[in-house]
Design a protein around this motif. Sequence first.
Motif, PDB file in Angstrom:
ATOM      1  N   ILE A 140     120.929  34.350  24.564  1.00  0.00           N
ATOM      2  CA  ILE A 140     121.593  33.082  24.857  1.00  0.00           C
ATOM      3  C   ILE A 140     122.442  33.257  26.115  1.00  0.00           C
ATOM      4  O   ILE A 140     123.185  34.225  26.246  1.00  0.00           O
ATOM      5  N   LEU A 141     122.313  32.296  27.032  1.00  0.00           N
ATOM      6  CA  LEU A 141     123.155  32.234  28.226  1.00  0.00           C
ATOM      7  C   LEU A 141     124.149  31.107  28.022  1.00  0.00           C
ATOM      8  O   LEU A 141     123.762  30.005  27.639  1.00  0.00           O
ATOM      9  N   SER A 142     125.404  31.367  28.276  1.00  0.00           N
ATOM     10  CA  SER A 142     126.392  30.335  28.013  1.00  0.00           C
ATOM     11  C   SER A 142     127.576  30.424  28.954  1.00  0.00           C
ATOM     12  O   SER A 142     127.951  31.502  29.395  1.00  0.00           O
ATOM     13  N   SER A 143     128.149  29.284  29.220  1.00  0.00           N
ATOM     14  CA  SER A 143     129.420  29.248  29.935  1.00  0.00           C
ATOM     15  C   SER A 143     130.565  29.074  28.939  1.00  0.00           C
ATOM     16  O   SER A 143     131.728  29.074  29.313  1.00  0.00           O
ATOM     17  N   SER A 144     130.225  28.956  27.666  1.00  0.00           N
ATOM     18  CA  SER A 144     131.226  28.778  26.615  1.00  0.00           C
ATOM     19  C   SER A 144     131.943  30.095  26.323  1.00  0.00           C
ATOM     20  O   SER A 144     131.308  31.134  26.160  1.00  0.00           O
ATOM     21  N   GLU A 145     133.239  30.016  26.249  1.00  0.00           N
ATOM     22  CA  GLU A 145     134.023  31.179  25.866  1.00  0.00           C
ATOM     23  C   GLU A 145     134.462  31.086  24.409  1.00  0.00           C
ATOM     24  O   GLU A 145     135.302  31.872  23.954  1.00  0.00           O
ATOM     25  N   GLN A 146     133.881  30.146  23.673  1.00  0.00           N
ATOM     26  CA  GLN A 146     134.191  29.981  22.251  1.00  0.00           C
ATOM     27  C   GLN A 146     133.522  31.094  21.455  1.00  0.00           C
ATOM     28  O   GLN A 146     132.292  31.221  21.459  1.00  0.00           O
ATOM     29  N   GLU A 147     134.307  31.886  20.774  1.00  0.00           N
ATOM     30  CA  GLU A 147     133.757  32.967  19.964  1.00  0.00           C
ATOM     31  C   GLU A 147     132.819  32.418  18.886  1.00  0.00           C
ATOM     32  O   GLU A 147     131.833  33.058  18.529  1.00  0.00           O
ATOM     33  N   SER A 148     133.089  31.212  18.410  1.00  0.00           N
ATOM     34  CA  SER A 148     132.248  30.605  17.373  1.00  0.00           C
ATOM     35  C   SER A 148     130.827  30.355  17.881  1.00  0.00           C
ATOM     36  O   SER A 148     129.863  30.458  17.111  1.00  0.00           O
ATOM     37  N   ASP A 149     130.670  30.031  19.172  1.00  0.00           N
ATOM     38  CA  ASP A 149     129.328  29.840  19.732  1.00  0.00           C
ATOM     39  C   ASP A 149     128.550  31.149  19.706  1.00  0.00           C
ATOM     40  O   ASP A 149     127.375  31.188  19.328  1.00  0.00           O
ATOM     41  N   GLU A 150     129.200  32.222  20.113  1.00  0.00           N
ATOM     42  CA  GLU A 150     128.547  33.528  20.104  1.00  0.00           C
ATOM     43  C   GLU A 150     128.205  33.955  18.672  1.00  0.00           C
ATOM     44  O   GLU A 150     127.094  34.429  18.398  1.00  0.00           O
ATOM     45  N   GLN A 151     129.118  33.768  17.752  1.00  0.00           N
ATOM     46  CA  GLN A 151     128.869  34.128  16.348  1.00  0.00           C
ATOM     47  C   GLN A 151     127.699  33.332  15.777  1.00  0.00           C
ATOM     48  O   GLN A 151     126.843  33.889  15.077  1.00  0.00           O
ATOM     49  N   GLU A 152     127.638  32.047  16.094  1.00  0.00           N
ATOM     50  CA  GLU A 152     126.538  31.210  15.593  1.00  0.00           C
ATOM     51  C   GLU A 152     125.211  31.657  16.187  1.00  0.00           C
ATOM     52  O   GLU A 152     124.193  31.692  15.495  1.00  0.00           O
ATOM     53  N   ALA A 153     125.207  32.010  17.453  1.00  0.00           N
ATOM     54  CA  ALA A 153     123.975  32.489  18.081  1.00  0.00           C
ATOM     55  C   ALA A 153     123.457  33.743  17.373  1.00  0.00           C
ATOM     56  O   ALA A 153     122.266  33.835  17.044  1.00  0.00           O
ATOM     57  N   TYR A 154     124.348  34.682  17.102  1.00  0.00           N
ATOM     58  CA  TYR A 154     123.916  35.898  16.404  1.00  0.00           C
ATOM     59  C   TYR A 154     123.517  35.605  14.954  1.00  0.00           C
ATOM     60  O   TYR A 154     122.563  36.194  14.438  1.00  0.00           O
ATOM     61  N   ARG A 155     124.207  34.694  14.317  1.00  0.00           N
ATOM     62  CA  ARG A 155     123.856  34.327  12.937  1.00  0.00           C
ATOM     63  C   ARG A 155     122.435  33.750  12.868  1.00  0.00           C
ATOM     64  O   ARG A 155     121.690  34.017  11.923  1.00  0.00           O
ATOM     65  N   LEU A 156     122.051  33.011  13.901  1.00  0.00           N
ATOM     66  CA  LEU A 156     120.729  32.398  13.939  1.00  0.00           C
ATOM     67  C   LEU A 156     119.641  33.354  14.418  1.00  0.00           C
ATOM     68  O   LEU A 156     118.470  33.007  14.427  1.00  0.00           O
TER      69      LEU A 156
END
Length: 138
Positions: A89-105
């Motif tokens: 996943i490439l992201s400009s989001s610094e939200q830890e929840s976005d990263e956690q959701e990506a790994y969860r999926l």
Amino acid sequence: MNTSAPDTLLAEDSPTTAELFLYALEASTTGVTIRVVGDGVEALDFLFSIGSALPRLVLLDLNMPRLGGLGVLERLRADERTRALPVVILSSSEQESDEQEAYRLGANGYIMKPRELKESCAVIAQIERDWLRPHPPE
């Protein structure tokens, strides 16, 4: 139906970011090939229409029109043919929840989107090193 695939599929709706990746690849000497699509729907259409050959890596922008990176990731993990396909996943989001959701999926990696050519070259070098380098025979 095309039977060959690029080394990397980049799903990115920002032409600027896509161009940075393409310029960085041109500066690379590895010969890695890339196909760019503009959103998640195009990414899925491409992946499910190319036959048995899949790219070695899929890079997904987190936020895209029509279908975002997490939606694409969910569909890839639900299909037997693409379940093991490496996805970053490439992201400009610094939200830890976005990263956690990506790994969860089921994402294999999460990289902050580069903002300039120098950063893009560093990200491409990291991607090539971590995901596209030929592995020595076991």
